[in-house]
Write an enzyme that holds these catalytic residues in place. Structure first.
Site, mmCIF file in Angstrom:
data_model
loop_
_atom_site.group_PDB
_atom_site.id
_atom_site.type_symbol
_atom_site.label_atom_id
_atom_site.label_comp_id
_atom_site.label_asym_id
_atom_site.label_seq_id
_atom_site.Cartn_x
_atom_site.Cartn_y
_atom_site.Cartn_z
ATOM 1 N N ASP A 78 0.829 -1.214 0.000
ATOM 2 C CA ASP A 78 0.000 0.000 0.000
ATOM 3 C C ASP A 78 0.860 1.260 0.000
ATOM 4 O O ASP A 78 0.342 2.380 0.047
ATOM 5 C CB ASP A 78 -0.998 -0.001 1.172
ATOM 6 C CG ASP A 78 -0.335 -0.121 2.528
ATOM 7 O OD1 ASP A 78 0.760 -0.711 2.608
ATOM 8 O OD2 ASP A 78 -0.912 0.352 3.526
ATOM 9 N N ASP A 196 0.201 8.341 11.174
ATOM 10 C CA ASP A 196 -0.518 7.088 10.892
ATOM 11 C C ASP A 196 -1.706 6.902 11.846
ATOM 12 O O ASP A 196 -1.534 6.886 13.056
ATOM 13 C CB ASP A 196 0.526 5.964 11.047
ATOM 14 C CG ASP A 196 -0.046 4.558 11.022
ATOM 15 O OD1 ASP A 196 -1.220 4.388 10.660
ATOM 16 O OD2 ASP A 196 0.716 3.622 11.355
ATOM 17 N N SER A 369 -0.373 -6.179 15.578
ATOM 18 C CA SER A 369 -0.415 -5.199 14.498
ATOM 19 C C SER A 369 0.951 -4.535 14.340
ATOM 20 O O SER A 369 1.747 -4.484 15.277
ATOM 21 C CB SER A 369 -1.478 -4.153 14.846
ATOM 22 O OG SER A 369 -1.429 -3.104 13.903
ATOM 23 N N GLY A 370 1.171 -3.977 13.162
ATOM 24 C CA GLY A 370 2.394 -3.199 12.929
ATOM 25 C C GLY A 370 2.172 -1.718 13.189
ATOM 26 O O GLY A 370 3.062 -0.905 12.978
ATOM 27 N N HIS A 371 0.958 -1.372 13.625
ATOM 28 C CA HIS A 371 0.611 0.050 13.806
ATOM 29 C C HIS A 371 0.374 0.350 15.284
ATOM 30 O O HIS A 371 -0.196 -0.472 16.009
ATOM 31 C CB HIS A 371 -0.658 0.387 13.014
ATOM 32 C CG HIS A 371 -0.535 0.112 11.548
ATOM 33 N ND1 HIS A 371 -0.108 1.060 10.653
ATOM 34 C CD2 HIS A 371 -0.762 -1.013 10.829
ATOM 35 C CE1 HIS A 371 -0.083 0.525 9.435
ATOM 36 N NE2 HIS A 371 -0.475 -0.728 9.517
ATOM 37 N N ASP A 446 -7.441 -2.955 -14.735
ATOM 38 C CA ASP A 446 -8.080 -4.234 -15.045
ATOM 39 C C ASP A 446 -7.217 -4.902 -16.113
ATOM 40 O O ASP A 446 -7.170 -4.437 -17.255
ATOM 41 C CB ASP A 446 -9.496 -3.973 -15.571
ATOM 42 C CG ASP A 446 -10.235 -5.276 -15.879
ATOM 43 O OD1 ASP A 446 -9.636 -6.345 -15.686
ATOM 44 O OD2 ASP A 446 -11.395 -5.228 -16.313
#
Length: 558
Positions: A78, A196, A369-371, A446
């Protein structure tokens, strides 16, 4: 008296606010634009047939001579997944740390962009001069090594982008977050902080990655047969822990799933993964070893239909089957929107007779989590002490919650900016306000088509998926306008022809009558003929079936 700046500082997001994924943030001062991250996101359920979604970079391509470079904070999809598409239209220097660059290079190689992209390696001590803006960095903890936050020193003041972060006091790779540098940046003064927001709704602290390693090893010890563990390929700390636990419990590891194989080879080559000699085996060798001596490391923690874990759960994987009594660990939390797919995979695994460890309900903590959670987000705010705050990286409710956290540590509400993609925050002479919008949106990919599928095509796909299509083929005579052949009616996804002969015969009759009537009235424009056929047939079919199929009249003249 300091002289007044006539130029403005602009801060805006082209992706990553009001959504999870496709992160792309821009800081512009006068004629210098710095881009931070270039990610993708996976399609929402109503985006039928779409593979991935990337940010609309129209504003950047229009101002390409001002873009000084793209800085990447870490190697997650992401944040790097949009690069092969973006760099085709925006050939600017790319700055990233060693592991991040390794992962990016694999993507650029596939897209034939490796030779044409100017790639510059950075580390946490690098300082870059980018026009009127100077960039420096600080180490952060995340679920992938080599993650950094960015401090951009502009003529208006310092803008800090945290990247994805948490504060892990016992990181697996002994790469500690650089709290001293963060505090120094804060002490010198931060004009605006972009932070974040992923876990802004979660109270307390996020657990240490090290605790997961202990749990994984415990599961490996108790498992009587093979262990299958699915996680994000890019969660290299987790992958390392799988190898460590396998070594401690005398098991061999096989890696399946294309992205997992790629990441394991890149990370071990660059020295970010330590794999003992002789531990890795080929998938074909799995069945030759005793069941309690094998670990299968796989992709598919999000229940993706084509992933290795899903194929194993459905017994359609070419090389590996899951057997009753095997232990399956899903070491990841479902991304919002993927819960159904994950649930379906877990169901199928239980049906096979596997022992499945998954989700927050599982007894063991096989995932953190990584957050950062709320207390860590407050710590970042207190370290940086920004004048203005822009929550980023999260859906709107997360951004909102992060804004409330900033208020709770003493920030004034009017100094916190809630932004959607394309919204700008303008800062001039130290005063911030919402500016005008810049071009932004989604580009849908697509297959090989980039941006050629838009709302109209998606609407057609939705219609086709709901009510099907009816094609009406008629051949008319050029001389006297009489019907030479047809109407032939072809139905796909509307009704089953053999069971609806009466309905289609009636439809046939209606089309014939409509065309004959129009011919007698000397209406021979194709557009009018088609529209009339569509209207009359559409009304009839809706009365009979309460469905609205897409009707395509095809009229030929001979």
């Amino acid at each position: 008296m300091s002289k007044k700046n006539i130029d403005k500082l602009l801060i805006f997001a082209l992706g990553g606010v009001g959504e999870i994924g496709k992160n792309m943030y821009c800081v512009q001062y006068a004629n210098d634009i710095i881009v931070i991250d270039s990610g993708l996101k996976f399609p929402e359920q109503d985006m039928l047939g779409i593979d991935i979604v990337i940010p609309d970079i129209g504003y950047l391509t229009e101002n390409r001579d001002k873009v000084r470079g793209i800085i990447i904070t870490h190697g997650h999809e992401d944040h790097i997944g949009g690069l092969p598409y973006v760099l085709k239209h925006l050939n600017v220097p790319l700055y990233a740390t060693k592991l991040t660059m390794g992962l990016i290079e694999a993507k650029l190689k596939e897209a034939n962009l490796l030779g044409t992209t100017n790639r510059i390696l950075i580390n946490a001590d690098s300082v870059l001069s980018l026009g009127s803006i100077t960039a420096s960095f600080f180490k952060t903890n995340h679920s992938i090594p080599d993650s950094v936050g960015v401090a951009l020193d502009t003529p208006e003041g310092v803008v800090v982008h945290t990247g994805d972060f948490k504060f892990d006091q016992t990181p697996v790779n002994d790469q500690y977050a650089d709290l001293h540098r963060m505090a120094e940046i804060g002490k010198k003064g931060v004009l605006a902080l972009l932070s974040d927001s992923t876990n802004a709704e979660r109270p307390g602290y996020t657990g240490s990655e090290r605790s997961v390693g202990i749990e994984i090893e415990e599961v490996f010890r108790k498992a009587k047969q093979r262990v299958v563990i699915a996680t994000f390929a890019s969660n290299i700390h987790r992958v390392q822990q799988v190898f460590d636990a396998a070594a401690a419990t005398n098991r061999k590891v096989t890696v399946i799933g294309r992205s997992m194989v790629n990441v394991v080879s890149i990370a071990s080559e660059l020295g970010y993964l330590n794999i003992p000699d002789g531990m890795l085996i080929e998938p074909e060798e799995v069945n030759k070893l005793a069941a309690d001596r094998v670990v299968i490391l796989s992709t598919g923690s999000q229940g993706e239909p084509m992933s290795a874990l899903t194929r194993m759960a459905r017994s359609t994987h070419r090389k590996v089957d899951i057997l009753p009594g095997d232990t399956v660990i899903i070491a990841a939390t479902p991304i919002p929107g993927n819960e159904r797919d994950v649930g379906r995979t877990v169901d199928e695994l239980f049906r096979i007779g596997a022992n499945v460890i998954y989700g927050p309900g599982s007894v063991t903590g096989v995932h953190v989590s990584g957050h950062g959670s709320q207390e860590e987000l407050k710590l970042m705010l207190n370290l940086m002490k920004p004048k203005y705050f822009i929550p980023i990286h999260g859906e709107y409710r997360m951004l909102r919650q992060h804004g409330l956290l900033a208020e709770s540590v003493g920030m004034a509400k009017e100094d916190i900016f809630m932004c959607d993609i394309g919204d700008t925050v303008e800062i001039q002479n130290g005063v911030a306000r919402k500016g005008s919008k810049v071009q932004s949106g989604n580009i849908l990919i697509d297959g090989l088509g980039v941006g050629d599928v838009g709302n109209i095509v998606l609407r057609d796909r939705k219609l086709l998926s709901q009510d099907g299509i009816l094609v009406v083929v008629v051949t008319l005579s050029k001389q006297d306008g009489k019907i030479l052949s047809g109407p032939d009616i072809i139905s796909r996804g509307f009704v089953y022809v053999r069971e609806s002969e009466g309905l289609l015969e009636e439809a046939n009759r209606i089309v014939t009558n409509t065309l004959t009537k129009l011919m007698n009235e000397n209406v021979n424009e194709w557009a009018s003929l088609k529209t009339n056929v569509k209207d009359v047939l559409g009304r009839f079919l809706y009365e009979q079936t309460r469905r609205r199929p897409m009707i395509l009249p095809i009229i030929m003249e001979v």
